[in-house]
Design an enzyme around this catalytic site. Structure first.
Site, PDB file in Angstrom:
ATOM      1  N   ARG A 178     -39.487 -30.475  70.086  1.00 14.13           N
ATOM      2  CA  ARG A 178     -38.319 -31.241  69.585  1.00 14.13           C
ATOM      3  C   ARG A 178     -37.105 -31.131  70.518  1.00 14.13           C
ATOM      4  O   ARG A 178     -35.959 -31.021  70.079  1.00 14.13           O
ATOM      5  CB  ARG A 178     -37.925 -30.799  68.166  1.00 14.13           C
ATOM      6  CG  ARG A 178     -39.036 -30.909  67.166  1.00 14.13           C
ATOM      7  CD  ARG A 178     -39.446 -32.343  66.859  1.00 14.13           C
ATOM      8  NE  ARG A 178     -40.645 -32.339  66.055  1.00 14.13           N
ATOM      9  CZ  ARG A 178     -41.892 -32.513  66.543  1.00 14.13           C
ATOM     10  NH1 ARG A 178     -42.083 -32.750  67.848  1.00 14.13           N
ATOM     11  NH2 ARG A 178     -42.929 -32.482  65.766  1.00 14.13           N
ATOM     12  N   SER A 227     -37.194 -32.466  58.714  1.00 13.45           N
ATOM     13  CA  SER A 227     -37.337 -31.003  58.730  1.00 13.45           C
ATOM     14  C   SER A 227     -36.029 -30.361  59.144  1.00 13.45           C
ATOM     15  O   SER A 227     -35.490 -30.676  60.203  1.00 13.45           O
ATOM     16  CB  SER A 227     -38.435 -30.588  59.712  1.00 13.45           C
ATOM     17  OG  SER A 227     -39.667 -31.072  59.266  1.00 13.45           O
ATOM     18  N   GLU A 301     -33.183 -27.384  63.112  1.00 16.65           N
ATOM     19  CA  GLU A 301     -33.772 -28.479  63.904  1.00 16.65           C
ATOM     20  C   GLU A 301     -32.861 -29.712  63.801  1.00 16.65           C
ATOM     21  O   GLU A 301     -32.677 -30.453  64.758  1.00 16.65           O
ATOM     22  CB  GLU A 301     -35.172 -28.820  63.377  1.00 16.65           C
ATOM     23  CG  GLU A 301     -35.876 -29.896  64.205  1.00 16.65           C
ATOM     24  CD  GLU A 301     -37.359 -29.992  63.886  1.00 16.65           C
ATOM     25  OE1 GLU A 301     -38.033 -28.934  63.839  1.00 16.65           O
ATOM     26  OE2 GLU A 301     -37.842 -31.118  63.684  1.00 16.65           O
TER      27      GLU A 301
END
Ligand SMILES: Cc1cc2nc3c(=O)[nH]c(=O)nc-3n(C[C@H](O)[C@H](O)[C@H](O)COP(=O)(O)OP(=O)(O)OC[C@H]3O[C@@H](n4cnc5c(N)ncnc54)[C@H](O)[C@@H]3O)c2cc1C
Length: 316
Positions: A178, A227, A301
């Site tokens: 990510r 998330s 995140e």
């Protein structure tokens, strides 16, 4: 709620633009969480030449922040200082050919996946489950169900903060989980993805499976940001973030109008009246409880941007 510090207005210092510039634009309606204060300026450049000329002439001390579909963002209640760049028309063309897809950064991941499927191209089905834009997908190395951007990107056209247009090969983008190492302040304008000829029925079935799996496991119709926390590296914990959150008793935990999803406890929700401070504060409380029960410090995140409008409090 504490008022955000008032900063000198920069509208008069903006260089000429063929696209659109607006001052004091409330960002909440355009974010997935539906929270957040105003951007001092929102600029929608007409096309890549307009973006390059604008950035080349924009005084270097003015901060610039690109945002896409804001599906991975908490915009804080005090708003965002400087220029927010939103790419729109002029950045959403999608072209398919025998072995890939070239897409503007404003194109939605789902639309790119659908174009690939219609052209009988396989390998980009994973994009159908990610509710962002191609710019955000490259910047975040978005991925799901076994695929990610790092695995299929050929190159990205990136406009630097000083207005230079660079074509950067995927191998030079430092992809990690990510994360992409874009040049500082770089804005993705276009990206080229590899794909291969495939069976249209099988591609459509794969996309339907992804949609069904998401509907079953994630609060996809809620005001959320995806998330919230990264899974800890295996050296730190063998448990996924959601397992640690569940074990810490945080499933369903609420703060103001924010709540930890009952369906998937690594998702935070705006249950209706949340402020960004409620959501961020709830996330910090989850981190505190997870650390207290497991010793693991969860890392965000979701990107949190802008100026706090109120200090996140910690629940007793
Ligand atoms: C219900 C739900 C499910 C999700 N599931 C997944 C999933 O399975 N996998 C996954 O990876 N993500 C998932 N996400 C998170 C999110 O969709 C992805 O991170 C997506 O790639 C973000 O794209 P965006 O356009 O919304 O970017 P934004 O949220 O607007 O921005 C995210 C970051 O990218 C930067 N950025 C945006 N556009 C550009 C640009 N043109 N150039 C440079 N930087 C840019 C922003 O500055 C910011 O730092 C989910 C989110 C939701 C709400």
């Amino acid at each position: 709620m504490m008022a955000a510090a008032k900063l000198p207005h920069i509208f008069d210092r903006l260089p000429p633009l063929r696209g659109r510039a607006q001052a004091d634009v409330v960002l909440a309606p355009t974010t997935w969480f539906r929270v957040g204060g105003a951007a001092e300026i929102v600029v929608r450049p007409a096309d890549v030449d307009d973006l390059c000329a604008f950035l080349a002439a924009l005084p270097s001390e003015i901060p610039v922040l690109p945002i896409g579909a804001a599906s991975n963002l908490i915009v804080r209640d005090g708003g965002v200082h400087g220029v927010v760049i939103r790419l729109a028309r002029g950045f959403n063309a999608i072209e398919t050919d025998a072995d890939g897809v070239t897409a503007g950064a404003a194109a939605l991941d789902l639309t790119v996946a659908e174009h690939a499927a219609t052209a009988g191209l396989s390998g980009l089905e994973f994009l159908s489950g990610i509710p962002g834009t191609i710019g955000g997908a490259v910047a975040m190395n978005a991925g799901a169900y076994g695929g990610d951007v790092a695995g299929c990107l050929e190159w990205a056209d990136i406009v630097t903060r000083n207005g230079e247009l660079l074509r950067i090969e995927a191998g030079k983008l430092g992809f990690a989980y990510r994360h992409a190492a874009l040049p500082p302040g770089g804005i993705v304008a276009r990206a080229r993805f590899r794909a291969r000829a495939g069976d249209r029925t099988a591609i459509a079935a794969r996309m339907a499976d992804i949609r069904a799996a998401r509907e079953a496991t994630q609060p996809v119709r809620a005001r959320t940001g995806g998330s919230t926390f990264r899974n800890p590296p295996p050296a730190i914990s063998s448990h996924k973030a959601w397992e640690l959150i569940d074990s810490a008793g945080c499933r369903g935990l609420a703060r103001g109008g924010a709540q930890v999803s009952e369906k998937h406890c690594n998702f935070l929700l705006n249950a209706g009246t949340a402020t960004a401070a409620d959501i961020e504060g709830l996330g910090e409380e989850v981190r505190r409880r997870v650390h207290a029960t497991s010793g693991v410090t969860l890392e965000w995140e979701i990107k949190r941007i802008g100026i706090p409008g109120a200090k996140p409090e910690v629940l007793a």
